[in-house]
Design an enzyme around this catalytic site. Structure first.
Site, PDB file in Angstrom:
ATOM      1  N   LYS A 177      -9.881  37.265  35.871  1.00  0.00           N
ATOM      2  CA  LYS A 177     -10.514  37.036  37.180  1.00  0.00           C
ATOM      3  C   LYS A 177     -10.042  35.729  37.831  1.00  0.00           C
ATOM      4  CE  LYS A 177     -12.725  40.624  35.672  1.00  0.00           C
ATOM      5  NZ  LYS A 177     -12.806  41.978  36.167  1.00  0.00           N
TER       6      LYS A 177
HETATM    7  C1  LIG Z   1     -13.942  42.772  35.259  1.00  0.00           C
HETATM    8  C2  LIG Z   1     -15.028  43.478  35.969  1.00  0.00           C
HETATM    9  C3  LIG Z   1     -16.337  43.523  35.460  1.00  0.00           C
HETATM   10  C4  LIG Z   1     -16.689  43.094  34.071  1.00  0.00           C
HETATM   11  O1  LIG Z   1     -16.506  41.757  33.820  1.00  0.00           O
HETATM   12  P1  LIG Z   1     -16.644  41.216  32.304  1.00  0.00           P
HETATM   13  O2  LIG Z   1     -16.888  39.764  32.521  1.00  0.00           O
HETATM   14  O3  LIG Z   1     -15.357  41.517  31.628  1.00  0.00           O
HETATM   15  O4  LIG Z   1     -17.805  41.898  31.684  1.00  0.00           O
HETATM   16  C5  LIG Z   1     -17.320  44.106  36.226  1.00  0.00           C
HETATM   17  N1  LIG Z   1     -17.051  44.629  37.429  1.00  0.00           N
HETATM   18  C6  LIG Z   1     -15.800  44.628  37.955  1.00  0.00           C
HETATM   19  C7  LIG Z   1     -15.581  45.217  39.302  1.00  0.00           C
HETATM   20  C8  LIG Z   1     -14.747  44.074  37.234  1.00  0.00           C
HETATM   21  O5  LIG Z   1     -13.514  44.113  37.735  1.00  0.00           O
END
Ligand SMILES: *Cc1c(COP(=O)(O)O)cnc(C)c1O
Length: 395
Positions: A177
């Site tokens: 992210k």
């Molecule tokens: C990556 C992602 C998540 C989950 O995030 P984590 O921190 O890995 O649990 C949730 N929603 C979206 C849209 C994502 O891209």
């Protein structure tokens, strides 16, 4: 990651205070990350957790769903959106996306029933959902909206920070992210009751925001889920938070420059951004005229060295029909819940390819290209030239 992150992590290690609540010295980093988040997003409450999946589950527990309640979410999302709903013993109801690659407001209207208790608006790939339209529909029906900002952290919609428009917003600090603590998440809200219940849910279910224990009224009590952020992750998160604006600015600049260099290519359109000046620029989505052309171009781009380009139809567990557990309706237990609750409601559930034909068509013809936050001007031009070259040959 720079020396700032390194220093902060080493400071935590040496202090021995690795838990957010106590240790030999006063832990400060998770608290500082939450304070920075309140300031940055302009919200009253921010709760650090250890993933966005956890943030989704805690926020859903705070909102409170009953078994068999329906939750509307988009055909393009991440498997966590589905799993958080299923694990709350509720039924995911898929909604078509439109050319913004987020929830189609008219299809939300189509999918609302008397059992709809939540809409999850997922801001995908650096873009935004059409929150004005979504909030109007949701408010008319009295349904809360949970914003998933995992893919658009730092994005805005007409000057408002994403995640602050619905009842609550959730974020991810996982490695992929915009900012990261390896694993990490965040819940933001202006609603004190949701904040208190989310906080209790992320911890042991007993502690309020001010450290006091939850009172005796059963309707105020939630079960805890052990999703606290550690001070080590907090140290990374609080330093990374200071870099978010600059990272987003850089990605958006590269995104806009590459788009401007390839804007006139025939037979290509771009994903519609609801507010291009507020996007995070983390992905370019290109829509081609045919699936054939999309796969030819994807192949050329990969051959040319663009390794992380995907045909959207093959984009992992972001596409509903790629989620085997959903297509197969894998139950929570041998009793068959939550799916068995839906059949007793007379709802026929279908999650196989074809369930969202408009989205399927877009997935089959689209490519997604990630944009790094450290591209040089030459690299931007190389990327644009590669795309121009690939589309010419494929014509
Ligand atoms: C990556 C992602 C998540 C989950 O995030 P984590 O921190 O890995 O649990 C949730 N929603 C979206 C849209 C994502 O891209």
């Amino acid at each position: 990651m720079g020396e700032e992150e390194e220093r902060a992590v080493i400071e935590v290690l040496r202090s021995g205070s690795l838990c957010r609540f106590y240790g030999p010295s006063d832990p400060k980093y998770v608290l500082s990350f939450e304070a920075q988040a309140r300031e940055y997003y302009g919200v009253r409450h921010a709760i650090a957790v250890n993933s966005c999946t956890g943030a989704l589950e805690c926020a859903i527990a705070a909102i409170g769903l009953e078994p068999g309640d329906e939750v509307i979410l988009p055909a393009f999302m991440w498997v966590s959106n589905i799993s958080a709903v299923v694990r709350a013993n509720a039924i995911p109801i898929l909604c078509e996306i439109d050319d913004s690659f987020t929830l189609s407001p008219p299809d939300i209207e189509n999918k609302i029933s008397s059992r709809t208790k939540l809409i999850i608006a997922v801001h995908m790939a650096g873009g935004q959902c059409d929150m004005d339209a979504i909030m109007m529909i949701a408010n008319r029906h009295g349904i809360p909206v949970l914003e998933d900002v995992a893919q658009s952290n730092g994005g805005e919609l007409h000057g408002r920070k994403l995640g602050t428009i619905g009842a609550a917003g959730v974020f991810s600090l996982q490695l992929h992210k915009n900012i990261t603590s390896g694993e990490g998440g965040l819940i933001v809200t202006n609603d004190k009751r949701l904040a208190e219940r989310s906080f209790a849910a992320h911890d042991i279910g007993l502690r309020l925001l001010d450290g006091h224990l939850v009172g005796g009224d059963p309707k105020d009590i939630v079960w805890g889920s052990g999703r606290r952020m550690s001070e080590l992750a907090g140290a990374l998160a609080s330093v990374q938070m200071q870099k978010l604006s600059a990272i987003v600015r850089q990605m958006r600049r590269s995104h806009d420059r590459i788009i401007s260099l390839i804007a006139d290519l025939p037979g290509i359109v771009f994903r519609r951004l609801i507010d291009s000046s507020g996007s995070t620029g983390s992905f370019i989505i290109i829509v081609l005229d045919t699936p054939r052309r999309a796969s030819d171009i994807a192949l050329r781009l990969k051959e040319g060295g663009m390794h992380h380009v995907y045909r959207l139809a093959e984009y992992l567990l972001h596409i509903y029909s790629n989620i085997t557990a959903l297509v197969q309706k894998v139950p929570l237990s041998p009793a068959g819940e939550p799916w068995s609750l839906a059949s007793s409601n007379g709802v026929a559930l279908n999650y196989a390819k074809g369930a969202c034909p408009k989205s399927d068509d877009l997935f089959s013809r689209s490519l997604i290209i990630p944009i790094a936050s450290c591209l040089t001007s030459d690299q931007e031009e190389d990327a644009a030239n590669l795309i121009i070259h690939a589309t010419k040959i494929a014509n």
